[in-house]
Design a protein around this motif. Structure first.
Motif, PDB file in Angstrom:
ATOM      1  N   ALA A  98     -39.477  35.333  41.078  1.00  0.00           N
ATOM      2  CA  ALA A  98     -40.098  34.230  41.811  1.00  0.00           C
ATOM      3  C   ALA A  98     -39.685  32.892  41.225  1.00  0.00           C
ATOM      4  O   ALA A  98     -39.483  31.915  41.950  1.00  0.00           O
ATOM      5  CB  ALA A  98     -41.621  34.382  41.797  1.00  0.00           C
ATOM      6  N   GLU A  99     -39.550  32.816  39.902  1.00  0.00           N
ATOM      7  CA  GLU A  99     -39.209  31.545  39.276  1.00  0.00           C
ATOM      8  C   GLU A  99     -37.814  31.063  39.665  1.00  0.00           C
ATOM      9  O   GLU A  99     -37.529  29.866  39.596  1.00  0.00           O
ATOM     10  CB  GLU A  99     -39.320  31.647  37.761  1.00  0.00           C
ATOM     11  N   ALA A 100     -36.926  31.970  40.088  1.00  0.00           N
ATOM     12  CA  ALA A 100     -35.580  31.560  40.481  1.00  0.00           C
ATOM     13  C   ALA A 100     -35.614  30.727  41.759  1.00  0.00           C
ATOM     14  O   ALA A 100     -34.768  29.842  41.953  1.00  0.00           O
ATOM     15  CB  ALA A 100     -34.692  32.784  40.672  1.00  0.00           C
ATOM     16  N   VAL A 101     -36.572  31.000  42.638  1.00  0.00           N
ATOM     17  CA  VAL A 101     -36.705  30.215  43.866  1.00  0.00           C
ATOM     18  C   VAL A 101     -37.195  28.817  43.517  1.00  0.00           C
ATOM     19  O   VAL A 101     -36.705  27.812  44.052  1.00  0.00           O
ATOM     20  CB  VAL A 101     -37.660  30.918  44.851  1.00  0.00           C
ATOM     21  N   ASP A 102     -38.157  28.747  42.605  1.00  0.00           N
ATOM     22  CA  ASP A 102     -38.626  27.451  42.133  1.00  0.00           C
ATOM     23  C   ASP A 102     -37.484  26.668  41.499  1.00  0.00           C
ATOM     24  O   ASP A 102     -37.302  25.472  41.761  1.00  0.00           O
ATOM     25  CB  ASP A 102     -39.755  27.653  41.116  1.00  0.00           C
ATOM     26  N   ARG A 103     -36.692  27.357  40.711  1.00  0.00           N
ATOM     27  CA  ARG A 103     -35.601  26.687  40.003  1.00  0.00           C
ATOM     28  C   ARG A 103     -34.563  26.150  40.979  1.00  0.00           C
ATOM     29  O   ARG A 103     -34.011  25.060  40.782  1.00  0.00           O
ATOM     30  CB  ARG A 103     -34.964  27.652  39.012  1.00  0.00           C
ATOM     31  N   ALA A 104     -34.290  26.903  42.045  1.00  0.00           N
ATOM     32  CA  ALA A 104     -33.287  26.469  43.022  1.00  0.00           C
ATOM     33  C   ALA A 104     -33.680  25.146  43.663  1.00  0.00           C
ATOM     34  O   ALA A 104     -32.835  24.255  43.851  1.00  0.00           O
ATOM     35  CB  ALA A 104     -33.106  27.544  44.091  1.00  0.00           C
ATOM     36  N   ALA A 105     -34.958  25.000  43.992  1.00  0.00           N
ATOM     37  CA  ALA A 105     -35.428  23.734  44.569  1.00  0.00           C
ATOM     38  C   ALA A 105     -35.419  22.624  43.534  1.00  0.00           C
ATOM     39  O   ALA A 105     -34.994  21.492  43.798  1.00  0.00           O
ATOM     40  CB  ALA A 105     -36.840  23.911  45.135  1.00  0.00           C
ATOM     41  N   ARG A 106     -35.869  22.945  42.335  1.00  0.00           N
ATOM     42  CA  ARG A 106     -36.026  21.924  41.301  1.00  0.00           C
ATOM     43  C   ARG A 106     -34.678  21.355  40.861  1.00  0.00           C
ATOM     44  O   ARG A 106     -34.553  20.157  40.579  1.00  0.00           O
ATOM     45  CB  ARG A 106     -36.787  22.528  40.115  1.00  0.00           C
ATOM     46  N   GLU A 107     -33.662  22.200  40.820  1.00  0.00           N
ATOM     47  CA  GLU A 107     -32.347  21.725  40.393  1.00  0.00           C
ATOM     48  C   GLU A 107     -31.787  20.676  41.353  1.00  0.00           C
ATOM     49  O   GLU A 107     -31.170  19.697  40.933  1.00  0.00           O
ATOM     50  CB  GLU A 107     -31.388  22.907  40.267  1.00  0.00           C
ATOM     51  N   VAL A 108     -32.008  20.883  42.647  1.00  0.00           N
ATOM     52  CA  VAL A 108     -31.538  19.904  43.636  1.00  0.00           C
ATOM     53  C   VAL A 108     -32.236  18.569  43.426  1.00  0.00           C
ATOM     54  O   VAL A 108     -31.604  17.501  43.422  1.00  0.00           O
ATOM     55  CB  VAL A 108     -31.771  20.420  45.068  1.00  0.00           C
ATOM     56  N   ILE A 109     -33.544  18.605  43.243  1.00  0.00           N
ATOM     57  CA  ILE A 109     -34.312  17.371  43.088  1.00  0.00           C
ATOM     58  C   ILE A 109     -33.979  16.682  41.765  1.00  0.00           C
ATOM     59  O   ILE A 109     -33.913  15.448  41.695  1.00  0.00           O
ATOM     60  CB  ILE A 109     -35.819  17.673  43.235  1.00  0.00           C
ATOM     61  N   GLU A 110     -33.730  17.465  40.732  1.00  0.00           N
ATOM     62  CA  GLU A 110     -33.341  16.862  39.453  1.00  0.00           C
ATOM     63  C   GLU A 110     -31.985  16.168  39.567  1.00  0.00           C
ATOM     64  O   GLU A 110     -31.790  15.069  39.032  1.00  0.00           O
ATOM     65  CB  GLU A 110     -33.319  17.934  38.367  1.00  0.00           C
ATOM     66  N   ARG A 111     -31.038  16.793  40.278  1.00  0.00           N
ATOM     67  CA  ARG A 111     -29.729  16.169  40.453  1.00  0.00           C
ATOM     68  C   ARG A 111     -29.832  14.853  41.209  1.00  0.00           C
ATOM     69  O   ARG A 111     -29.050  13.923  40.997  1.00  0.00           O
ATOM     70  CB  ARG A 111     -28.773  17.117  41.183  1.00  0.00           C
ATOM     71  N   ALA A 112     -30.814  14.792  42.115  1.00  0.00           N
ATOM     72  CA  ALA A 112     -31.008  13.565  42.890  1.00  0.00           C
ATOM     73  C   ALA A 112     -31.728  12.492  42.075  1.00  0.00           C
ATOM     74  O   ALA A 112     -31.871  11.353  42.547  1.00  0.00           O
ATOM     75  CB  ALA A 112     -31.793  13.875  44.164  1.00  0.00           C
ATOM     76  N   GLY A 113     -32.180  12.838  40.880  1.00  0.00           N
ATOM     77  CA  GLY A 113     -32.823  11.864  40.007  1.00  0.00           C
ATOM     78  C   GLY A 113     -34.324  11.776  40.128  1.00  0.00           C
ATOM     79  O   GLY A 113     -34.939  10.824  39.626  1.00  0.00           O
ATOM     80  N   TYR A 114     -34.943  12.779  40.765  1.00  0.00           N
ATOM     81  CA  TYR A 114     -36.388  12.715  41.000  1.00  0.00           C
ATOM     82  C   TYR A 114     -37.141  13.884  40.354  1.00  0.00           C
ATOM     83  O   TYR A 114     -38.236  14.227  40.791  1.00  0.00           O
ATOM     84  CB  TYR A 114     -36.673  12.698  42.502  1.00  0.00           C
ATOM     85  N   GLY A 115     -36.574  14.464  39.313  1.00  0.00           N
ATOM     86  CA  GLY A 115     -37.204  15.627  38.698  1.00  0.00           C
ATOM     87  C   GLY A 115     -38.635  15.381  38.244  1.00  0.00           C
ATOM     88  O   GLY A 115     -39.502  16.246  38.407  1.00  0.00           O
ATOM     89  N   GLU A 116     -38.906  14.201  37.695  1.00  0.00           N
ATOM     90  CA  GLU A 116     -40.256  13.890  37.209  1.00  0.00           C
ATOM     91  C   GLU A 116     -41.245  13.669  38.349  1.00  0.00           C
ATOM     92  O   GLU A 116     -42.462  13.697  38.145  1.00  0.00           O
ATOM     93  CB  GLU A 116     -40.224  12.641  36.316  1.00  0.00           C
ATOM     94  N   GLU A 117     -40.725  13.449  39.547  1.00  0.00           N
ATOM     95  CA  GLU A 117     -41.590  13.182  40.701  1.00  0.00           C
ATOM     96  C   GLU A 117     -41.864  14.439  41.531  1.00  0.00           C
ATOM     97  O   GLU A 117     -42.525  14.369  42.572  1.00  0.00           O
ATOM     98  CB  GLU A 117     -40.968  12.097  41.584  1.00  0.00           C
ATOM     99  N   PHE A 118     -41.358  15.576  41.100  1.00  0.00           N
ATOM    100  CA  PHE A 118     -41.682  16.865  41.730  1.00  0.00           C
ATOM    101  C   PHE A 118     -42.718  17.505  40.832  1.00  0.00           C
ATOM    102  O   PHE A 118     -42.400  18.125  39.830  1.00  0.00           O
ATOM    103  CB  PHE A 118     -40.428  17.713  41.856  1.00  0.00           C
ATOM    104  N   THR A 119     -43.994  17.357  41.187  1.00  0.00           N
ATOM    105  CA  THR A 119     -45.086  17.592  40.245  1.00  0.00           C
ATOM    106  C   THR A 119     -45.851  18.892  40.463  1.00  0.00           C
ATOM    107  O   THR A 119     -46.887  19.101  39.818  1.00  0.00           O
ATOM    108  CB  THR A 119     -46.070  16.415  40.305  1.00  0.00           C
ATOM    109  N   HIS A 120     -45.401  19.763  41.348  1.00  0.00           N
ATOM    110  CA  HIS A 120     -46.135  21.006  41.589  1.00  0.00           C
ATOM    111  C   HIS A 120     -45.151  22.160  41.771  1.00  0.00           C
ATOM    112  O   HIS A 120     -43.936  21.956  41.842  1.00  0.00           O
ATOM    113  CB  HIS A 120     -47.050  20.873  42.815  1.00  0.00           C
ATOM    114  N   ARG A 121     -45.698  23.361  41.836  1.00  0.00           N
ATOM    115  CA  ARG A 121     -44.859  24.540  42.043  1.00  0.00           C
ATOM    116  C   ARG A 121     -44.187  24.468  43.411  1.00  0.00           C
ATOM    117  O   ARG A 121     -44.631  23.738  44.303  1.00  0.00           O
ATOM    118  CB  ARG A 121     -45.714  25.805  41.930  1.00  0.00           C
ATOM    119  N   THR A 122     -43.158  25.275  43.585  1.00  0.00           N
ATOM    120  CA  THR A 122     -42.424  25.268  44.853  1.00  0.00           C
ATOM    121  C   THR A 122     -43.166  26.022  45.950  1.00  0.00           C
ATOM    122  O   THR A 122     -42.961  25.736  47.133  1.00  0.00           O
ATOM    123  CB  THR A 122     -41.016  25.859  44.645  1.00  0.00           C
ATOM    124  N   GLY A 123     -44.045  26.941  45.606  1.00  0.00           N
ATOM    125  CA  GLY A 123     -44.741  27.667  46.672  1.00  0.00           C
ATOM    126  C   GLY A 123     -45.833  28.578  46.167  1.00  0.00           C
ATOM    127  O   GLY A 123     -46.027  28.768  44.957  1.00  0.00           O
TER     128      GLY A 123
END
Length: 366
Positions: free
Chosen positions: A269-294
């Motif tokens: 399950a954590e791999a799905v969270d990681r897939a979303a988080r990596e995109v947002i981190e690359r865009a420079g908004y990692g600190e602004e994604f403040t909750h789990r992916t689902g």
């Protein structure tokens, strides 16, 4: 809903150890095993499910007809003026359990009455039910799918509304009304309409703020069918969006797509969270994604599996959960996009298909 409630109960009994007994009260677990739906109340209404033999309902006499509609045949009724604790003692004298697995949400007063009636050890019902409920059967998936289609219809309708100058609260009421009009059984949860800076609060519900032209508006809602919920989120803007909004929306949409594409049986399950988080981190908004992916969705809107870092539980076919990355810029706006996904042998199948872009359709009549 054509569910095999008896089959679910037998599977639950099979998961119990000898001399274990499940004790449930009105809520998701009781509904899952019997189809009976009601809210908890001050009167004793309990379901006893032993390892061997038939389950027993202990209930106020006023529930006789409703419980007769379930598959459970052993229904013991008590009248106002009687002491239901005497019936509990009688049931335990027959079952003689060594261990009780009580509903995880059982009220303390009922737990105390159970403790007074037996010397058995206590555990939680989720020990026996969690692995059963985490995978949805055909009837459950069908109900969630149909509820999701209704939410999609309303999502598309809302895009035609000119909600400029309307309060968040009034737009939420309009959404709830439309969910009922298309055949829903009421909102899955309190509808979220979060405009402007309120959208930067992930669980802002709705208030009296008037929506202004150019406000990003986070719309998070769903309805129920046969007791099962839908849950979807879109972020829309009527008028020109604020500076930086389009880049943020593009990042969230890309992150959601990446997460959905990561879904397949055997993936943690954590791999799905990681897939979303990596995109947002690359865009420079990692600190602004403040909750789990689902979160898992079933009888309850929030249940396992949780799509979050640290959850190494491998996904299995027939699991259903949300995929809802978001970016929240404090004092400015927020963006979230959410769909429900069911795990299949081929990967993740979205149960929502309404537009995910931020541009609304032209208001009706224009």
């Amino acid at each position: 809903m054509n569910a095999d409630y008896e089959g679910r109960t037998r599977a639950c009994q099979h998961a119990l150890s000898p001399q274990e007994c499940l004790v449930l009260f009105p809520g998701p677990n009781c509904q899952y095993l019997t189809g009976f739906r009601d809210d908890p109340m001050e009167r004793h209404l309990l379901l006893f499910v032993p390892r061997e033999g038939e389950p027993t309902f202990l209930a106020p006499a006023m529930y006789a007809e409703q419980l007769a509609e379930t598959w459970v045949s052993d229904i013991r009724l008590w009248d106002d003026g009687e002491d239901p604790r005497e019936h509990i003692e009688a049931i335990f004298s027959t079952l003689d359990p060594d261990r009780l697995l009580v509903d995880d949400r059982l009220w303390a007063r009922f737990t105390q009455d159970l403790r007074a009636a037996t010397d058995a050890e206590f555990g939680l019902a989720s020990e026996a039910l969690a692995d059963l409920r985490i995978r949805k059967d055909e009837a459950e998936i069908d109900a969630i799918r149909r509820a999701s289609r209704l939410a999609d219809r309303v999502s598309e309708e809302v895009r035609t509304l000119d909600f400029t100058g309307v309060t968040e609260r009034d737009l939420a009421r309009e959404i709830d009304s439309r969910l009922a009009d298309v055949g829903g059984e009421g909102p899955s949860f309190e509808t979220i309409v979060a405009s402007g800076a309120n959208g930067a609060r992930p669980h802002h519900r709705h208030g009296d703020r008037e929506i202004e032209a150019g406000d990003p508006v986070v719309l998070d809602f769903g309805t129920r069918l046969d007791g099962y919920p839908s849950d979807q989120t879109r972020t829309v803007v009527r008028g020109g969006p604020p500076e930086g909004f389009e880049d943020v929306h593009d990042a969230v949409r890309e992150a959601q797509q990446a997460a959905v594409e990561a879904v397949e049986p055997g993936v943690p399950a954590e791999a799905v969270d990681r897939a979303a988080r990596e995109v947002i981190e690359r865009a420079g908004y990692g600190e602004e994604f403040t909750h789990r992916t689902g979160h898992g969705v079933g009888i309850e809107v929030h249940e396992p599996p949780y799509i979050v870092e640290g959850n190494t539980r491998e996904l299995e076919s027939e699991m259903v959960f949300s995929v809802e990355p978001g970016i929240y810029l404090e004092g400015r706006f927020g963006v979230r996009i959410e769909d429900l996904v069911v795990v299949t042998a081929e990967g993740g199948e979205r149960l929502n298909d309404s537009p995910r872009g931020w541009r609304p359709r032209a208001p009706a009549g224009r």
